[in-house]
Design a protein around this motif. Structure first.
Motif, PDB file in Angstrom:
ATOM      1  N   UNK A 263       3.648  -8.428 -18.087  1.00  0.00           N
ATOM      2  CA  UNK A 263       4.900  -7.111 -18.166  1.00  0.00           C
ATOM      3  C   UNK A 263       6.053  -7.492 -17.653  1.00  0.00           C
ATOM      4  N   UNK A 264       6.183  -9.258 -17.457  1.00  0.00           N
ATOM      5  CA  UNK A 264       7.751  -9.051 -17.219  1.00  0.00           C
ATOM      6  C   UNK A 264       8.368  -8.931 -16.096  1.00  0.00           C
ATOM      7  N   UNK A 265       7.404  -9.218 -15.343  1.00  0.00           N
ATOM      8  CA  UNK A 265       8.108  -8.310 -13.802  1.00  0.00           C
ATOM      9  C   UNK A 265       7.808  -9.279 -12.694  1.00  0.00           C
ATOM     10  N   UNK A 266       9.119  -9.208 -11.464  1.00  0.00           N
ATOM     11  CA  UNK A 266       9.619 -10.063 -10.682  1.00  0.00           C
ATOM     12  C   UNK A 266       8.501  -9.901  -9.717  1.00  0.00           C
ATOM     13  N   UNK A 267       8.047 -10.423  -9.256  1.00  0.00           N
ATOM     14  CA  UNK A 267       7.319  -9.436  -7.944  1.00  0.00           C
ATOM     15  C   UNK A 267       7.669 -10.710  -6.586  1.00  0.00           C
ATOM     16  N   UNK A 268       8.053 -10.160  -5.105  1.00  0.00           N
ATOM     17  CA  UNK A 268       8.084 -10.523  -4.221  1.00  0.00           C
ATOM     18  C   UNK A 268       7.485 -10.449  -3.276  1.00  0.00           C
ATOM     19  N   UNK A 269       5.967 -11.424  -2.892  1.00  0.00           N
ATOM     20  CA  UNK A 269       5.362 -11.332  -1.851  1.00  0.00           C
ATOM     21  C   UNK A 269       5.995 -11.440  -0.340  1.00  0.00           C
TER      22      UNK A 269
END
Length: 346
Positions: free
Chosen positions: A249-255
Motif C-alpha cells: 500500500x505504498x507506506x514507509x515502515x520504520x521498525x
C-alpha cells in the motif's frame, strides 16, 4: 532496520527425545491434542463467515466435527485462515498454546503426538518455525506439509517485487499473513491442499474459499481506501512485522526492533530510528499490546508520539474469545483503523 537471526535448528538432543517419547507411547492417542484452553469444542462455520468458530477453548479438538479431516496448524494466523475454508469437514489442532510466541517456541512431546495423528500440516515456513518440517517428517513422514510461501506463484512474487521497491524477501520476513493481498493467494491454495487430502469434500472447500476470497477482496479495497488520504505515509512499529503490508500500500515502515520482538537496537541505532521518524514526519507507533511498555513506548516518549495497538495474531490469548477475536477479516479491519490513526488518515 535491525534484524535478529531466528533459531536455525531445533537442538538435536531435544528433537531425539521428543521423537523417542512419541515412539515409546505408541502414539496411542487417537484424539487431536489441542492447546486451546477452556470448555467444549466449537463448530466451524463455512464460507468465510464472520465467525470461524475458533474459540480458544476446546481441550481435545480444535474446530469442525470430531471425525473430520485432522488438520494441524502451527499457530493462530493459519488457524484463522484455514478454518473458514475447511468448515465442518476438518478438525484443527493448533500447536502453539495460549501465550506462546512463535519466534522462540520449542515443540513438546504432545506436539509430536498431534503431528503423528495429523493428515495435513499448515505452517509459515522454515525461517519462523525451523523445527516444523523436521519434527513432522520424523513423527509422520506421510503428513502433507503446506507453507504460506508456497501459495504465492513465482511470477506473482516477481511482479510484486518489481512493483514495490521495498517488497521483503520471503526467506527472511515471515509475516506474510499480515498482507490482505497475500492472503488472497493463500486461501485458494488452502482449498487446493485440503482437496488433495480429502477429495470427497473438494467442492465444499472450493466454495468456502470463494466466499472467503470475496471478503478478502473487500478487505484489500478497504485498506486501499483507508490509506488514500493520510497526513503521512510513514509509521513506526515496535518490531518489523508490517513490511509486506507497507509495500503493498505504498507506506514507509520504520521498525524499532528487528523482526523478532526480542531484538534490541543499540543506542546508535535508536538515534538513527528517531532521526528517520522525524525526517519522514511519523505521527504514531504501532505495537503489539505486550510490546507497548518497552521499546515502542521509549521511542514514542522521545518523539512525543502516541502508541496504537496492532494485533499480529501470532499469540493466542487466554480465555474466551469473542467472534471478532476469531475472525481474520475482523482483526485486520481493526488493525486498519489503528494504522489510520498512526498516520492520521481521513
Amino acid at each position: 532496520m535491525v534484524q535478529r537471526q531466528y533459531k536455525s535448528i531445533l537442538p538435536i538432543a531435544a528433537l531425539v527425545i521428543i521423537i523417542a517419547l512419541v515412539v515409546a507411547t505408541g502414539c496411542t492417542s487417537s484424539s487431536q491434542v489441542s492447546h486451546q484452553p477452556g470448555a467444549a469444542p466449537a463448530n466451524t462455520t463455512t464460507g468465510g463467515s464472520p465467525s470461524t468458530g475458533i474459540s480458544g477453548s476446546p481441550p481435545a479438538a480444535g474446530t469442525g466435527s470430531a471425525s473430520g479431516l485432522p488438520v494441524i496448524t502451527s499457530f493462530r494466523p493459519f488457524t484463522l485462515l484455514v478454518a473458514p475454508v475447511g468448515g465442518d469437514h476438518i478438525t484443527i489442532t493448533q500447536i502453539l498454546p495460549p501465550g506462546a510466541d512463535p519466534h522462540d517456541y520449542e515443540p513438546t512431546p504432545n506436539d509430536a503426538v498431534a503431528l503423528k495423528n495429523g493428515k495435513i500440516f499448515f505452517y509459515d515456513g522454515p525461517f519462523l518455525e525451523p523445527w516444523a518440517a523436521d519434527l513432522a517428517a520424523s513423527t509422520n513422514p506421510d503428513i502433507q506439509l503446506v507453507t504460506f510461501a508456497d501459495a504465492i506463484p513465482g511470477p506473482a512474487y516477481d511482479t510484486m517485487k518489481s512493483q514495490y521497491a521495498d517488497f521483503p524477501n520471503m526467506t527472511q520476513d515471515p509475516h506474510l499473513w499480515l498482507s490482505p493481498q497475500l492472503a488472497e493467494y493463500y486461501v485458494p491454495y488452502v482449498a487446493q491442499q485440503l482437496s488433495k487430502a480429502d477429495p470427497e469434500n473438494a467442492t465444499d472447500y472450493q466454495n468456502n474459499a470463494a466466499a472467503f476470497e470475496t471478503r478478502l477482496k473487500k478487505l484489500d479495497s478497504d485498506y486501499k481506501a483507508g490509506f488514500s488520504n493520510c497526513t503521512t505515509r510513514t509509521f513506526l512499529s515496535s518490531h518489523a512485522f508490517l513490511d509486506y503490508t507497507a509495500a503493498a500500500y505504498n507506506l514507509t515502515p520504520v521498525s524499532i526492533a528487528g523482526m523478532s520482538p526480542d531484538a534490541e537496537p543499540s543506542l546508535q541505532q535508536m538515534a538513527a530510528i528517531v532521526g528517520e521518524a522525524k525526517a519522514h514526519n511519523a505521527r504514531g507507533v504501532l505495537a503489539e499490546p505486550d510490546e507497548a511498555e518497552d521499546l515502542s513506548k521509549s521511542v514514542s516518549t522521545e518523539l512525543n508520539l502516541p502508541v496504537y495497538p496492532f494485533t499480529t495474531m501470532e499469540v493466542l490469548p487466554s480465555g474466551t474469545l469473542t467472534p471478532d477475536d476469531t475472525d481474520y477479516v475482523a482483526i485486520m479491519e481493526n488493525n486498519l483503523q489503528e494504522m489510520k490513526k498512526a498516520m492520521v488518515c481521513q
